[in-house]
Scaffold this active site. Sequence first.
Site, PDB file in Angstrom:
ATOM      1  N   ASP A  11     -42.841 -15.993 -16.827  1.00  0.00           N
ATOM      2  CA  ASP A  11     -43.733 -16.010 -17.988  1.00  0.00           C
ATOM      3  C   ASP A  11     -45.162 -16.117 -17.464  1.00  0.00           C
ATOM      4  OD1 ASP A  11     -44.833 -16.142 -20.475  1.00  0.00           O
ATOM      5  OD2 ASP A  11     -43.725 -17.913 -21.138  1.00  0.00           O
ATOM      6  N   ASP A 105     -45.600  -9.807 -20.985  1.00  0.00           N
ATOM      7  CA  ASP A 105     -45.851 -10.868 -19.996  1.00  0.00           C
ATOM      8  C   ASP A 105     -44.632 -11.734 -19.706  1.00  0.00           C
ATOM      9  OD1 ASP A 105     -45.827 -11.956 -22.539  1.00  0.00           O
ATOM     10  OD2 ASP A 105     -47.298 -13.494 -22.081  1.00  0.00           O
ATOM     11  N   GLU A 106     -43.441 -11.276 -20.046  1.00  0.00           N
ATOM     12  CA  GLU A 106     -42.279 -12.137 -19.930  1.00  0.00           C
ATOM     13  C   GLU A 106     -41.035 -11.304 -19.639  1.00  0.00           C
ATOM     14  OE1 GLU A 106     -40.070 -15.556 -22.690  1.00  0.00           O
ATOM     15  OE2 GLU A 106     -41.691 -14.325 -23.513  1.00  0.00           O
TER      16      GLU A 106
END
Length: 491
Positions: A11, A105-106
């Site tokens: 993350d 983003d993960e």
Amino acid sequence: MRTAPTILHLDMDAFYASVEQAAKPSLRGKPVVVGGLGPRGVVATASYEARRFGVHSAMPTAQARRLAPNAAYLVPRFQLYRTVSNQVMELLARLSPLVEPLSLDEAFVDLEAGGRADDTASAREIGEQLRTAIRAVTGLTGSVGLAGSKMLAKIASEEAKPNGLRVIEPGTERELLAPMPVRILPGVGPATADHLRRAGMTTVDDLVTAGEAELVRLLGKAHGGSLHHMAFGHDDRPVVAERDAKSVSVEDTFDVDLHDRVRVRAEVERLADRCVQRLRGAGRSGRTVVLKVRRYDFSTLTRSETLRGPTDDPAVVREAAARLLEAVDTTGGVRLLGVGVTGLADYTQEDLFAQAAGERTAEGRTSAGEPAEEATTAKDDRTGPADGPRPEHPAAPEDPAARHWHAGHDVHHDTYGHGWVQGSGIGRVTVRFEEPDSAPGRVRTFRIDDAALRPADPLPLVREPADYSSWPASLPKSRSGPTASGGESRP
């Protein structure tokens, strides 16, 4: 459940805001808020400096301004965020064929499937090298969680934030989860948490104590049974390399309610075109067109129409959405519109092109009594809900006097070089001239129609990133050996 922590969850830390701080030296270490800046804008991401003031994602921007009036408020730059995200996802793909992106983003990574880890020591080594690689390639930090399941890996990365690594050893799940709030478990949202609270259950340990029968009585067989299973730390969900999208949609919230019926229809047609652009970008077609209308009183209506077969024809989607609009009363005003396509397929039924032409001929006229026309609204830079809050204005036209200078967006001046917009208004635009690898730059103000000033593309966050083209060849293959102790590691 696995016997080794070989599922990795990455993350990125405050991703949008961190990208902006990396691109703008003058904002490093200062509160930054990225999101919609209009009266109805919402926060997409807040930097950790802004979070200290109570600012968080999904908060109305107006509320954020009251909490952190001196923060930098910037319009998202999704083109740059996607570029950086692609760099990160490329690094993850080098670790395993099973990478499951959840957002820009993960992502989850199955290290075992890549043959890179089979114990705590090897998994930790890969996690640390991954964080180093991300920093070298993008200039950003990410938090890594390692565990024997997806649920626990995500919990681990959350506990490691910011810029850390956390390993949860298989066998310690029950002790770890017991004191945590029920919201930590997948599938427990605000409504379920409130329902459980009224029944006297606020922690994961309370769920275990209550027993499966009680949870099934409260939440139903499927949800109650699953929740009881997860309360013990059991999660058998695999890492899935490709998550098949069920729908494609875009929507816009307007700063001022729309009352003009012609304007509402034009916005619906524009959204339909954007939806088809995204549909084609994914290489898909769809059979059902969905219209979403949120009215002045916050009541939300959804209407849908199923076509004879899948299509990616903008004319077909546009006209179907317009027909759906005819059945919606917008007299009091409209605050949000959305257009989506569901029933996705990998092919297009060609005769729908003929269907579109036939329907145009049959209808002949629009609801306003004018001849039906193709939408002529220019493509703008606003993005749909999957990308977060949209910029507030259309993309900059050629006429300098008519340009919209978005706060945070890149510009170039013939004399002063590359910079970014700090703000604009009353015929002026203020620009700070600096680059990602420069010192904090000077601020200058220009007329909005200054011919020497023009929009520019974002600069790379790292001018000469480290070469990781052969990575992770330097990492050892998984090995058997003593299991190292778990815990948290921060630089």
